[in-house]
Design a protein around this motif. Sequence first.
Motif, short mmCIF file in Angstrom:
data_model
loop_
_atom_site.label_atom_id
_atom_site.label_comp_id
_atom_site.label_asym_id
_atom_site.label_seq_id
_atom_site.Cartn_x
_atom_site.Cartn_y
_atom_site.Cartn_z
N PRO A 1 13.87 3.96 4.21
CA PRO A 1 14.60 3.99 2.94
C PRO A 1 15.72 2.97 2.87
CG PRO A 1 15.08 5.95 4.25
CD PRO A 1 13.94 5.25 4.90
N GLN B 1 7.51 1.67 -5.48
CA GLN B 1 8.08 1.59 -4.14
C GLN B 1 7.44 2.59 -3.18
OE1 GLN B 1 12.27 2.03 -4.95
NE2 GLN B 1 12.54 -0.14 -5.39
N ARG B 2 6.87 3.65 -3.74
CA ARG B 2 6.15 4.64 -2.92
C ARG B 2 4.66 4.36 -2.87
NH1 ARG B 2 9.55 8.30 -5.95
NH2 ARG B 2 7.71 8.83 -7.22
N ASN B 3 4.24 3.25 -3.49
CA ASN B 3 2.81 2.88 -3.52
C ASN B 3 1.95 3.92 -4.21
OD1 ASN B 3 3.53 0.69 -1.74
ND2 ASN B 3 3.50 2.18 -0.08
N GLU B 4 2.47 4.55 -5.25
CA GLU B 4 1.76 5.60 -5.95
C GLU B 4 1.07 5.03 -7.19
OE1 GLU B 4 4.78 9.23 -4.60
OE2 GLU B 4 4.64 8.63 -6.71
N GLN C 1 -4.18 1.51 4.44
CA GLN C 1 -3.53 2.78 4.09
C GLN C 1 -3.99 3.91 5.01
OE1 GLN C 1 -4.36 3.13 -0.11
NE2 GLN C 1 -3.26 1.22 -0.53
N SER D 1 14.11 -0.24 1.90
CA SER D 1 13.75 -0.20 0.48
C SER D 1 14.98 -0.45 -0.39
CB SER D 1 13.14 1.16 0.14
OG SER D 1 11.94 1.36 0.84
N ARG E 1 1.05 -1.56 -0.93
CA ARG E 1 1.53 -1.42 -2.31
C ARG E 1 0.38 -1.51 -3.31
NH1 ARG E 1 4.80 -5.70 -3.64
NH2 ARG E 1 4.58 -6.85 -1.70
N ALA F 1 10.23 3.62 -8.90
CA ALA F 1 10.16 4.51 -7.74
C ALA F 1 8.71 4.75 -7.33
CB ALA F 1 10.85 5.83 -8.05
N GLN F 2 7.82 4.90 -8.29
CA GLN F 2 6.39 5.05 -7.97
C GLN F 2 5.86 3.82 -7.24
OE1 GLN F 2 3.69 6.86 -11.10
NE2 GLN F 2 5.54 6.55 -12.33
N HIS G 1 6.05 5.63 7.33
CA HIS G 1 6.79 5.78 6.08
C HIS G 1 7.77 4.63 5.98
CE1 HIS G 1 5.23 9.82 5.43
NE2 HIS G 1 5.50 10.07 6.70
#
Length: 358
Positions: free
Chosen positions: A56, A316-319, A44, A59, A30, A313-314, A53
């Motif tokens: 979901p 949670q997607r590690n973005e 990563q 999550s 994260r 959402a970002q 991945h």
Amino acid sequence: MPPSGSPRPTLRDIAREAGLSLAATSLALRNHPRISAATRLKVQQIAKRLDYHPDPKISTLMQHLRAQGASEYRETLAYVSSYPSYDSWNWMPHHDYYLGAAERALELGYRLDVFHLSAPDMTPARMSRLLVSRGIRGLLVGGFDTPGVSLDLDWGNFAAVAFDFSLKAPLLHRAANNHYNEMSSLLERLSRAGCQRIALNANSGDDAKVLGLWHSAYLRHQEHLPRGRRLPVNFSPDGRGNLRAWMEKVQPDAVVSAGSGDFCVDYEKVTGRQAPSDIRYVNLNIAYTDGRANGIDKLTPFIGRLACEHLVAQLQRNELGLPAHPQIISIEGRWVEDFTEWKKEREEWRARVRRKIS
């Protein structure tokens, strides 16, 4: 990539290969600042090689647990304001972006704190250090008073969503009104009601902040009218310039206000006279009127909620970091016929949310 039919890689697989605990591995995935950059990169890369991945369903479960655990730790998100203090903007219509986002953050198991870019001695570099030291990874960036603003934060540490279009650089995901469609639908509504000479009085700075979309939609509408009904826009820096002379020249039967003001209110302040009573008045933001105009509810609380959802959402997607392809969440406001009822509902909602987030 694992062969087809092989077990799905798990967090435990990554932790075992990296020689870390499950908690440290989760934080590294994260991009949490408590884990060194080198370790984050190592973890990563292992996750990518294993084609890992997040599940979901897990999550969704974690989001549910965050929302239910009101007494437990909540990750903090930041609402980055361009103002020096909360009192300097908590009365403005766009304050509802913050309230809507703060309410949604609580529902998703987070909390939203406000940070002020114009606080005494604050700089972008200091703001970046402050946010990192607080362990904050998600930013909602409020609007600015002027167009074309650049903000030099240490963006590699953050996921972010900006409101509207006043922030020019960097290019972030953003949540905004569909300003072009709002103007177009308003003009169509007035035309259907029989208005023949629809005039636009606009704050030029505010039109620039929305990329000229109000002006563009108005000109597009005018192209389809006979030349005698094409009226010049009255632009001024505060929306109050040349009002009396412009009105005498264009002789409108409807006036549209665009920007942080309202024609009826501004006309009386400038001329000392009441605005003509035989003209229909509408405002692209009903929050600026005093009840004499109909207009558009910008749905700012809803936009705030959507921006918060996009930010979470970002995370949670590690973005983290600047997006390769910035997205725009575009929402068209709704027509308000009864200003009094709209204002009552808005004030009740504000009071309810303030109690909830306090």
